[in-house]
Write a protein that holds these residues in place. Structure first.
Motif, PDB file in Angstrom:
ATOM      1  N   GLY A  15     -43.619  12.217 -56.932  1.00  0.00           N
ATOM      2  CA  GLY A  15     -43.800  11.383 -57.843  1.00  0.00           C
ATOM      3  C   GLY A  15     -45.299  10.738 -58.098  1.00  0.00           C
ATOM      4  N   GLY A  16     -46.169  11.108 -57.134  1.00  0.00           N
ATOM      5  CA  GLY A  16     -47.588  10.904 -57.499  1.00  0.00           C
ATOM      6  C   GLY A  16     -48.305  11.663 -58.205  1.00  0.00           C
ATOM      7  N   SER A  17     -49.782  11.182 -58.323  1.00  0.00           N
ATOM      8  CA  SER A  17     -50.419  11.940 -59.157  1.00  0.00           C
ATOM      9  C   SER A  17     -51.859  12.396 -58.218  1.00  0.00           C
ATOM     10  N   LEU A  18     -52.487  13.289 -58.851  1.00  0.00           N
ATOM     11  CA  LEU A  18     -53.667  13.857 -58.426  1.00  0.00           C
ATOM     12  C   LEU A  18     -54.614  14.277 -59.693  1.00  0.00           C
ATOM     13  N   ARG A  19     -55.898  14.287 -59.756  1.00  0.00           N
ATOM     14  CA  ARG A  19     -56.708  14.808 -60.555  1.00  0.00           C
ATOM     15  C   ARG A  19     -57.640  15.946 -59.925  1.00  0.00           C
ATOM     16  N   LEU A  20     -57.684  16.828 -60.409  1.00  0.00           N
ATOM     17  CA  LEU A  20     -58.549  18.271 -59.729  1.00  0.00           C
ATOM     18  C   LEU A  20     -59.692  18.285 -60.997  1.00  0.00           C
ATOM     19  N   SER A  21     -60.774  18.542 -60.165  1.00  0.00           N
ATOM     20  CA  SER A  21     -62.044  19.064 -60.964  1.00  0.00           C
ATOM     21  C   SER A  21     -62.471  20.398 -60.507  1.00  0.00           C
ATOM     22  N   CYS A  22     -62.942  20.908 -61.626  1.00  0.00           N
ATOM     23  CA  CYS A  22     -63.641  22.416 -61.428  1.00  0.00           C
ATOM     24  C   CYS A  22     -65.329  22.247 -62.146  1.00  0.00           C
ATOM     25  N   ALA A  23     -66.068  22.280 -61.342  1.00  0.00           N
ATOM     26  CA  ALA A  23     -67.710  22.061 -61.799  1.00  0.00           C
ATOM     27  C   ALA A  23     -68.012  23.600 -61.750  1.00  0.00           C
ATOM     28  N   ALA A  24     -68.592  23.984 -62.948  1.00  0.00           N
ATOM     29  CA  ALA A  24     -69.369  25.390 -62.908  1.00  0.00           C
ATOM     30  C   ALA A  24     -71.013  24.880 -62.969  1.00  0.00           C
ATOM     31  N   SER A  25     -71.542  25.857 -62.187  1.00  0.00           N
ATOM     32  CA  SER A  25     -73.141  25.857 -61.954  1.00  0.00           C
ATOM     33  C   SER A  25     -73.591  27.150 -61.943  1.00  0.00           C
ATOM     34  N   GLY A  26     -74.777  27.001 -62.153  1.00  0.00           N
ATOM     35  CA  GLY A  26     -75.538  28.249 -62.169  1.00  0.00           C
ATOM     36  C   GLY A  26     -76.164  28.913 -63.500  1.00  0.00           C
ATOM     37  N   SER A  27     -76.459  30.091 -63.547  1.00  0.00           N
ATOM     38  CA  SER A  27     -76.880  30.809 -64.618  1.00  0.00           C
ATOM     39  C   SER A  27     -75.931  30.843 -65.966  1.00  0.00           C
ATOM     40  N   ILE A  28     -75.831  29.672 -66.822  1.00  0.00           N
ATOM     41  CA  ILE A  28     -74.541  29.711 -67.703  1.00  0.00           C
ATOM     42  C   ILE A  28     -75.467  29.432 -69.093  1.00  0.00           C
ATOM     43  N   PHE A  29     -74.975  30.012 -69.941  1.00  0.00           N
ATOM     44  CA  PHE A  29     -75.313  30.002 -71.470  1.00  0.00           C
ATOM     45  C   PHE A  29     -74.311  29.167 -72.242  1.00  0.00           C
ATOM     46  N   SER A  30     -73.204  29.489 -71.949  1.00  0.00           N
ATOM     47  CA  SER A  30     -71.956  28.982 -72.423  1.00  0.00           C
ATOM     48  C   SER A  30     -70.598  29.374 -71.872  1.00  0.00           C
ATOM     49  N   ILE A  31     -69.590  28.393 -71.727  1.00  0.00           N
ATOM     50  CA  ILE A  31     -68.425  28.753 -71.108  1.00  0.00           C
ATOM     51  C   ILE A  31     -67.300  28.770 -72.307  1.00  0.00           C
ATOM     52  N   LYS A  32     -66.705  29.590 -72.320  1.00  0.00           N
ATOM     53  CA  LYS A  32     -65.277  30.094 -73.090  1.00  0.00           C
ATOM     54  C   LYS A  32     -64.169  29.501 -72.786  1.00  0.00           C
ATOM     55  N   ALA A  33     -63.193  30.026 -72.619  1.00  0.00           N
ATOM     56  CA  ALA A  33     -62.006  29.457 -72.485  1.00  0.00           C
ATOM     57  C   ALA A  33     -61.700  29.376 -70.682  1.00  0.00           C
ATOM     58  N   LEU A  80     -57.687  18.698 -64.121  1.00  0.00           N
ATOM     59  CA  LEU A  80     -56.439  18.749 -64.306  1.00  0.00           C
ATOM     60  C   LEU A  80     -55.741  17.441 -63.958  1.00  0.00           C
ATOM     61  N   GLN A  81     -55.217  16.647 -64.699  1.00  0.00           N
ATOM     62  CA  GLN A  81     -54.613  15.482 -64.191  1.00  0.00           C
ATOM     63  C   GLN A  81     -52.956  15.714 -63.889  1.00  0.00           C
ATOM     64  N   MET A  82     -52.746  15.651 -62.894  1.00  0.00           N
ATOM     65  CA  MET A  82     -51.336  16.015 -62.464  1.00  0.00           C
ATOM     66  C   MET A  82     -50.402  14.728 -62.177  1.00  0.00           C
ATOM     67  N   ASN A  83     -49.517  14.343 -62.975  1.00  0.00           N
ATOM     68  CA  ASN A  83     -48.634  13.368 -62.858  1.00  0.00           C
ATOM     69  C   ASN A  83     -47.037  13.813 -62.393  1.00  0.00           C
ATOM     70  N   SER A  84     -46.463  12.912 -61.957  1.00  0.00           N
ATOM     71  CA  SER A  84     -44.997  13.130 -61.509  1.00  0.00           C
ATOM     72  C   SER A  84     -44.960  14.337 -60.923  1.00  0.00           C
ATOM     73  N   LEU A  85     -45.606  14.520 -59.725  1.00  0.00           N
ATOM     74  CA  LEU A  85     -45.780  15.728 -58.895  1.00  0.00           C
ATOM     75  C   LEU A  85     -44.293  16.078 -58.174  1.00  0.00           C
ATOM     76  N   ARG A  86     -44.164  17.180 -57.814  1.00  0.00           N
ATOM     77  CA  ARG A  86     -43.060  17.679 -57.358  1.00  0.00           C
ATOM     78  C   ARG A  86     -42.988  18.534 -56.258  1.00  0.00           C
TER      79      ARG A  86
END
Length: 121
Positions: A15-33, A80-86
């Motif tokens: 029933g709890g919540s967590l928020r995951l993050s994913c940070a991209a770094s390095g030689s990046i021109f653009s990020i697609k999907a 990724l916001q995760m609510n109502s975790l099971r």
């Protein structure tokens, strides 16, 4: 080189919540999907949610209505916001991104190292 680093995992009660993050770094021109995947013990890695560079989202049925994927293109970061975790959400969560390192390069997909999410009382 491109690095994806996840954070925000941990132990949470049902029933709890967590928020995951994913940070991209390095030689990046653009990020697609970008996307979040998860792998539970003894199971194959599965898709959780995806988001395009324009913000269009898609979710696997078990998480619809509970998880929200988002991204900040200026920060090269996805969430990724995760609510109502099971308990069945327990898994290692991985981020994935399609990256162009230069304007003329083709797209390569990169993976993060994963972050553990455990849902248990």
């Amino acid at each position: 080189q491109v690095q994806l680093v996840e954070s925000g995992g941990g132990l949470v009660q049902p029933g709890g919540s967590l928020r995951l993050s994913c940070a991209a770094s390095g030689s990046i021109f653009s990020i697609k999907a970008m996307g979040w995947y998860r792998q539970a013990p003894g199971k194959e890695r599965e898709l959780v949610a995806t988001i395009t560079s324009g913000g269009s989202t898609n979710y696997t049925d078990p998480v619809k209505g509970r998880f929200t994927i988002s991204r900040d293109n200026a920060k090269n970061t996805m969430y990724l916001q995760m609510n109502s975790l099971r308990p069945e959400d327990t898994a290692v969560y991985y981020c994935n991104a399609g990256v162009l390192r230069y304007w003329y390069s083709k797209e390569y997909r990169y993976w993060g190292q994963g972050t553990q999410v455990t849902v248990s009382s």
